[in-house]
Motif scaffolding. Structure first.
Motif, PDB file in Angstrom:
ATOM      1  N   ILE A 171      -2.084  15.160  -4.279  1.00  0.00           N
ATOM      2  CA  ILE A 171      -2.231  13.765  -4.521  1.00  0.00           C
ATOM      3  C   ILE A 171      -1.527  13.064  -3.817  1.00  0.00           C
ATOM      4  N   ASN A 172      -2.206  11.884  -3.110  1.00  0.00           N
ATOM      5  CA  ASN A 172      -1.630  10.950  -2.154  1.00  0.00           C
ATOM      6  C   ASN A 172      -1.165   9.716  -2.954  1.00  0.00           C
ATOM      7  N   LEU A 173      -0.176   9.424  -3.016  1.00  0.00           N
ATOM      8  CA  LEU A 173       0.236   7.835  -3.447  1.00  0.00           C
ATOM      9  C   LEU A 173       0.284   6.971  -2.307  1.00  0.00           C
ATOM     10  N   ARG A 174      -0.145   5.643  -2.543  1.00  0.00           N
ATOM     11  CA  ARG A 174      -0.081   4.856  -1.546  1.00  0.00           C
ATOM     12  C   ARG A 174       0.988   3.899  -1.643  1.00  0.00           C
ATOM     13  N   THR A 175       1.447   3.128  -0.771  1.00  0.00           N
ATOM     14  CA  THR A 175       2.393   2.002  -1.243  1.00  0.00           C
ATOM     15  C   THR A 175       1.845   1.024  -1.685  1.00  0.00           C
ATOM     16  N   PRO A 176       2.488   0.750  -2.843  1.00  0.00           N
ATOM     17  CA  PRO A 176       1.789  -0.237  -4.009  1.00  0.00           C
ATOM     18  C   PRO A 176       1.579  -1.619  -3.395  1.00  0.00           C
ATOM     19  N   PRO A 177       0.601  -2.434  -3.342  1.00  0.00           N
ATOM     20  CA  PRO A 177       0.631  -3.669  -2.762  1.00  0.00           C
ATOM     21  C   PRO A 177       1.515  -4.755  -3.377  1.00  0.00           C
ATOM     22  N   ALA A 178       1.866  -5.709  -2.533  1.00  0.00           N
ATOM     23  CA  ALA A 178       2.686  -6.593  -3.225  1.00  0.00           C
ATOM     24  C   ALA A 178       2.382  -7.336  -4.440  1.00  0.00           C
ATOM     25  N   GLU A 179       1.197  -7.682  -4.570  1.00  0.00           N
ATOM     26  CA  GLU A 179       0.615  -8.485  -5.716  1.00  0.00           C
ATOM     27  C   GLU A 179       0.721  -7.469  -6.905  1.00  0.00           C
ATOM     28  N   GLY A 200       8.112  -8.988  -4.493  1.00  0.00           N
ATOM     29  CA  GLY A 200       7.196  -7.748  -4.334  1.00  0.00           C
ATOM     30  C   GLY A 200       6.569  -8.067  -2.752  1.00  0.00           C
ATOM     31  N   SER A 201       6.935  -9.141  -2.158  1.00  0.00           N
ATOM     32  CA  SER A 201       6.382  -9.290  -0.635  1.00  0.00           C
ATOM     33  C   SER A 201       7.427  -8.756   0.254  1.00  0.00           C
ATOM     34  N   VAL A 202       8.557  -8.821  -0.249  1.00  0.00           N
ATOM     35  CA  VAL A 202       9.802  -8.435   1.051  1.00  0.00           C
ATOM     36  C   VAL A 202      10.556  -6.885   0.551  1.00  0.00           C
ATOM     37  N   CYS A 203       9.977  -6.218  -0.641  1.00  0.00           N
ATOM     38  CA  CYS A 203      10.579  -5.105  -0.985  1.00  0.00           C
ATOM     39  C   CYS A 203      10.132  -3.727  -0.054  1.00  0.00           C
ATOM     40  N   GLY A 204       9.143  -3.894   0.687  1.00  0.00           N
ATOM     41  CA  GLY A 204       8.650  -2.732   1.375  1.00  0.00           C
ATOM     42  C   GLY A 204       8.082  -2.041   0.577  1.00  0.00           C
ATOM     43  N   GLY A 205       7.393  -2.202  -0.533  1.00  0.00           N
ATOM     44  CA  GLY A 205       6.707  -1.258  -1.371  1.00  0.00           C
ATOM     45  C   GLY A 205       7.449  -0.396  -2.136  1.00  0.00           C
ATOM     46  N   HIS A 206       8.922  -0.782  -2.168  1.00  0.00           N
ATOM     47  CA  HIS A 206       9.727   0.013  -3.109  1.00  0.00           C
ATOM     48  C   HIS A 206       9.998  -0.835  -4.556  1.00  0.00           C
ATOM     49  N   ILE A 207       9.343  -0.247  -5.497  1.00  0.00           N
ATOM     50  CA  ILE A 207       9.343  -1.075  -6.834  1.00  0.00           C
ATOM     51  C   ILE A 207      10.678  -1.294  -7.276  1.00  0.00           C
ATOM     52  N   GLY A 208      11.627  -0.257  -7.406  1.00  0.00           N
ATOM     53  CA  GLY A 208      12.717  -0.396  -7.824  1.00  0.00           C
ATOM     54  C   GLY A 208      13.840  -1.394  -7.112  1.00  0.00           C
ATOM     55  N   ARG A 209      13.527  -1.205  -5.759  1.00  0.00           N
ATOM     56  CA  ARG A 209      14.095  -2.281  -4.988  1.00  0.00           C
ATOM     57  C   ARG A 209      13.573  -3.661  -5.222  1.00  0.00           C
ATOM     58  N   ALA A 210      12.321  -3.816  -5.518  1.00  0.00           N
ATOM     59  CA  ALA A 210      11.918  -5.177  -5.862  1.00  0.00           C
ATOM     60  C   ALA A 210      12.618  -5.823  -7.055  1.00  0.00           C
ATOM     61  N   ARG A 211      12.838  -4.749  -8.103  1.00  0.00           N
ATOM     62  CA  ARG A 211      13.351  -5.228  -9.173  1.00  0.00           C
ATOM     63  C   ARG A 211      14.867  -5.648  -9.023  1.00  0.00           C
ATOM     64  N   ARG A 212      15.593  -4.872  -8.189  1.00  0.00           N
ATOM     65  CA  ARG A 212      16.952  -5.233  -7.966  1.00  0.00           C
ATOM     66  C   ARG A 212      16.926  -6.568  -7.215  1.00  0.00           C
ATOM     67  N   LEU A 213      16.092  -6.951  -6.097  1.00  0.00           N
ATOM     68  CA  LEU A 213      16.216  -8.056  -5.519  1.00  0.00           C
ATOM     69  C   LEU A 213      15.929  -9.239  -6.320  1.00  0.00           C
ATOM     70  N   ALA A 214      15.059  -8.994  -7.363  1.00  0.00           N
ATOM     71  CA  ALA A 214      14.578 -10.108  -8.203  1.00  0.00           C
ATOM     72  C   ALA A 214      15.575 -10.514  -9.238  1.00  0.00           C
TER      73      ALA A 214
END
Lengths: 393, 359
Positions: A171-179, A200-214
């Motif tokens: 099962i291939n997971l894709r990079t989640p879109p920014a939105e 979401g737009s600057v995290c490079g598709g990494h949800i955990g990093r997006a949360r930390r950045l926010a």
């Protein structure tokens, strides 16, 4: 994103994967064909491979249906406490063969409480060759009610051996879109929509990093200072200022992390070894406590090194993403999604100054530096060589 | 009661003692603190890490004690294996033996209780018992660090046994050693000997006395070369220094010596990186005032001055190439290259070539 209900609620932007998995889960519940006994989830870091594995396990163990997300089966499977869900999460560098042999034994049993015996190996790319071979037979023909769920960055032979891969349904997971990431941050973590969409737009598709950045201003500041580097490399002397900044930040991050944990761990160990005791036999106890303490110090030191490298690697990925933006702007005239849309003006400026070849050379230097650090080159030396290339071209 | 009895039997004839210290055990390199002139100080503190000097000081104390009382006993104990009651037993005077020398090694590892017991003895010494405390000068625990100060305050005789680090001190040591066995040596021979034998004082002392015995007293450079040749110690820094000044032959020779002597490849690679980085930083910063550079770049002035000298002949493109060479060799010595020694040689060559490039 409409089918994200029940156990699938945590999966961001993986519509196709969720559809396939929930179909398999209902097939499993209904007893019809369409269920497979070995799965391999692949996808880039941060796309939620292990979340998918746990959610799928929950859907299989659900007592109310096919993944309601409410019953005790779903809850315990997602929390990792279900009696019939075995999760292998390597803390060290690799998964040894002995661990896999005992796991195969465990997998051969019938489920005790749930419907399935589920085995999750979250970093299957860390299986040693021997460990992968020990697993082979069990993955090929597991007992009736046993399911293997393997997670790896990709199904490339470097990550997962071809023999394992050919026995699994991929099962291939894709990079989640920014939105989608922004939506999750707003709904689940309660972050205001503006910050969430930026993260979401600057995290490079990494949800955990997006949360930390926010959430963490320090992480934001760190990213800013890294992205300032390309613009500030004017003279040869700037190279060394930037080296100090990059390596120094990684060092201080690692040391602040270890300062928080090391002393507490050491105190706990001392208490466990009976420190502060008096009377007969305390001298001998103290000596063995000393050697245990030295062991702990060694482990803490390697953990700190690891933390320092990880933090530096994150900075290098950001930097490589910036030069990729430069290259993309140059080649296409900015019709692609940028890695760092908030720095679009800087990358456009640099695109005007650099040739495509020299931008590519810089990206290569950054990737070489990541590789060198992985090979144990002293971070300072590797980063110096890289920044020299970034400065000169 | 016990100690009173002891005192009557073994009060030593103090005046005689000094002259009876055997000559062979004196070492001019030890500087006895001027405050304590009585050889009978009950507590002696040997401060420093140089084993040879510590050993000689212990021998000398023991000989002095034996001169008073031929039956004097000696005990050696590592402090880490000692408990306060055991120490109390060691230092309490016995009925039968009059004099005793207790040597406590590794006193920097002491714990608080034992340190208290040691200072307790220093406050209230027993007659005829000499406590020799060998302390490295450092120490991990608070008690270990504070012990020397406490003993000094209580009037312990301090013998400095610090490691000899300065080249001038080492040369003086060799000269003293030769003189001690009644020989003479000239300056060139001293330098040759240190080059060939290395910096270990024990080996230097042995080589010096052997040379005097072999040559009949007058040791010159030719005599040294007859018995010793080659280099005993080459550091990675020596290799790096030659490489960044463009001395290809010298650097490769030093590198071969270093490899033969078993200097770890990683150390040489790090030294190369450090040398190139220093030159690059100094030449990137510009200017020619070493003191200003030193404070700007956070390095000691001597290093800045040396780097300024080495930076002549370097250009920025060459420095970039050299930085890449040091980064590559750093990976090479950590398992990337099949032969780390060859990788180092190539890196030295790349650095020397880089020094010649200019754009």
């Amino acid at each position: 994103m409409t089918n994200r209900t029940g156990v699938w609620v945590d999966l961001v932007g993986q519509t196709e994967a969720v559809a396939e998995l929930s179909a398999a889960a209902s097939a499993a519940a209904g007893g019809t064909g369409g269920m497979t006994h070995a799965w391999l989830f692949t996808g880039p870091p941060g796309s939620g491979r292990s979340v998918v594995a746990r959610s799928f396990a929950a859907a299989l163990q659900c007592t109310e249906g096919e993944g309601c997300g409410e019953c005790s089966g779903c809850h315990t499977a997602i929390a990792g406490t279900h009696a019939d869900v075995h999760i292998v999460e390597p803390e060290g560098l690799s998964i040894p063969v002995a661990q896999m042999r005992s796991l195969v034994q465990l997998a051969a049993r019938r489920p005790s409480a749930g419907h399935w015996q589920v085995v999750i190996i979250s970093d299957a790319d860390r299986l040693t060759e021997g460990a992968a071979n020990a697993l082979l037979k069990a993955v090929e023909e597991p007992p009736d009610r046993t399911v293997f769920l393997l997670c790896a960055p990709s199904d490339h032979p470097d990550d997962v051996s071809v023999t394992i891969r050919s026995r699994c349904r991929v099962i291939n997971l894709r990079t989640p879109p920014a939105e989608a990431i922004a939506e999750v941050l707003t709904n689940r973590d309660g972050i205001d929509p503006e910050t969430a969409s930026w993260a979401g737009s600057v995290c490079g598709g990494h949800i955990g990093r997006a949360r930390r950045l926010a959430k963490d201003p320090e992480v934001r500041e760190r990213r800013e200072s890294v992205l300032r580097i390309p613009g500030s490399l004017r003279r040869p002397a700037d190279v060394f200022a930037c080296v100090d900044q990059l390596v120094g930040a990684a060092e201080s991050e690692a040391s602040s992390m270890s300062a928080a944990r090391d002393d507490a761990e050491k105190a706990a160990l001392r208490t466990a070894m009976g420190a502060g005791g008096s009377g007969k036999g305390t001298a001998a106890a103290e000596r063995s406590a000393k050697s245990a303490e030295r062991d702990l110090e060694k482990r803490q030191k390697s953990r700190a090194t690891r933390a320092q490298r990880d933090s530096l690697d994150l900075a290098l990925v950001d930097l490589a993403g910036f030069y990729r933006d430069v290259l993309a702007t140059k080649a296409t005239g900015a019709h692609v999604t940028l890695n760092h849309p908030d720095r679009a003006r800087d990358s456009a400026t640099l695109a005007g100054q650099l040739s495509a070849a020299s931008a590519l050379r810089r990206i290569e230097a950054i990737l070489d530096c990541r590789e060198a650090i992985e090979l144990n080159v002293k971070p300072r030396i590797a980063v110096e060589a890289m920044l020299t290339t970034l400065q000169r071209g | 009661m016990k100690s009173g009895l002891h005192r009557t039997t073994s009060a030593p004839p103090r005046a005689n003692v000094v002259s009876r210290v055997p000559d062979g055990c004196a070492c001019e390199n030890e500087r006895v603190a001027p405050s304590s002139t009585t050889p009978q100080a009950p507590v002696r503190l040997l401060l420093g890490e140089e084993e040879l000097l510590v050993e000689r000081a212990v021998e000398r104390i023991l000989a002095a004690q034996r001169a008073q009382d031929a039956a004097a006993e000696s005990h050696r104990q590592r402090v880490s294996e000692l408990t306060p009651p055991e120490l109390a037993e060691l230092v309490s005077p016995s009925l039968f033996s009059s004099a005793r020398v207790i040597v406590l090694e590794g006193a920097q590892d002491t714990n608080a209780e034992l340190a208290a017991a040691i200072t307790g003895f220093a406050k209230l010494p027993a007659d005829g018992v000499v406590l020799v405390v060998a302390h490295s000068g450092g120490g991990r625990s608070k008690a270990g660090k504070e012990l020397p100060g406490a003993l000094r305050k209580l009037g312990a005789e301090v013998v400095e046994c610090a490691k000899v680090t300065k080249p001038a001190d080492r040369e003086k040591f060799v000269r003293d050693e030769v003189r001690r066995v009644r020989g003479s040596i000239d300056g060139e021979a001293v330098a040759t000997l240190i080059d060939a034998v290395g910096t270990d004082l024990r080996e230097l002392a042995a080589a010096a006395s052997q040379l005097v015995a072999d040559t009949g007293g007058n040791v010159d450079a030719a005599a040294v070369r007859r018995y010793h040749n080659g280099k005993a110690e080459v550091t990675g820094f020596a290799v790096a220094e030659k490489a960044v000044t463009g001395d290809r032959a010298g650097a490769l020779e030093a590198l071969r010596w270093a490899m033969n002597l078993g200097v770890p490849h990683v150390l040489v690679a790090d030294a190369l990186a450090d040398a190139v980085r220093t030159v690059a930083r100094v030449s990137a910063a510009g200017g020619s005032d070493p003191n200003r550079l030193a404070s700007e770049l956070g390095m000691p002035p001597w290093k800045a001055r040396k780097a300024l000298r080495q930076a002549r002949g370097w250009h920025s493109s060459g420095l970039a190439a050299a930085l890449h060479a040091t980064a590559d060799v750093n990976a090479d010595v950590k398992g990337v290259a099949a032969s780390a020694a060859y990788a180092l040689e190539r890196a030295v060559d790349r650095i020397v070539v880089a020094r010649g490039t200019r754009h």
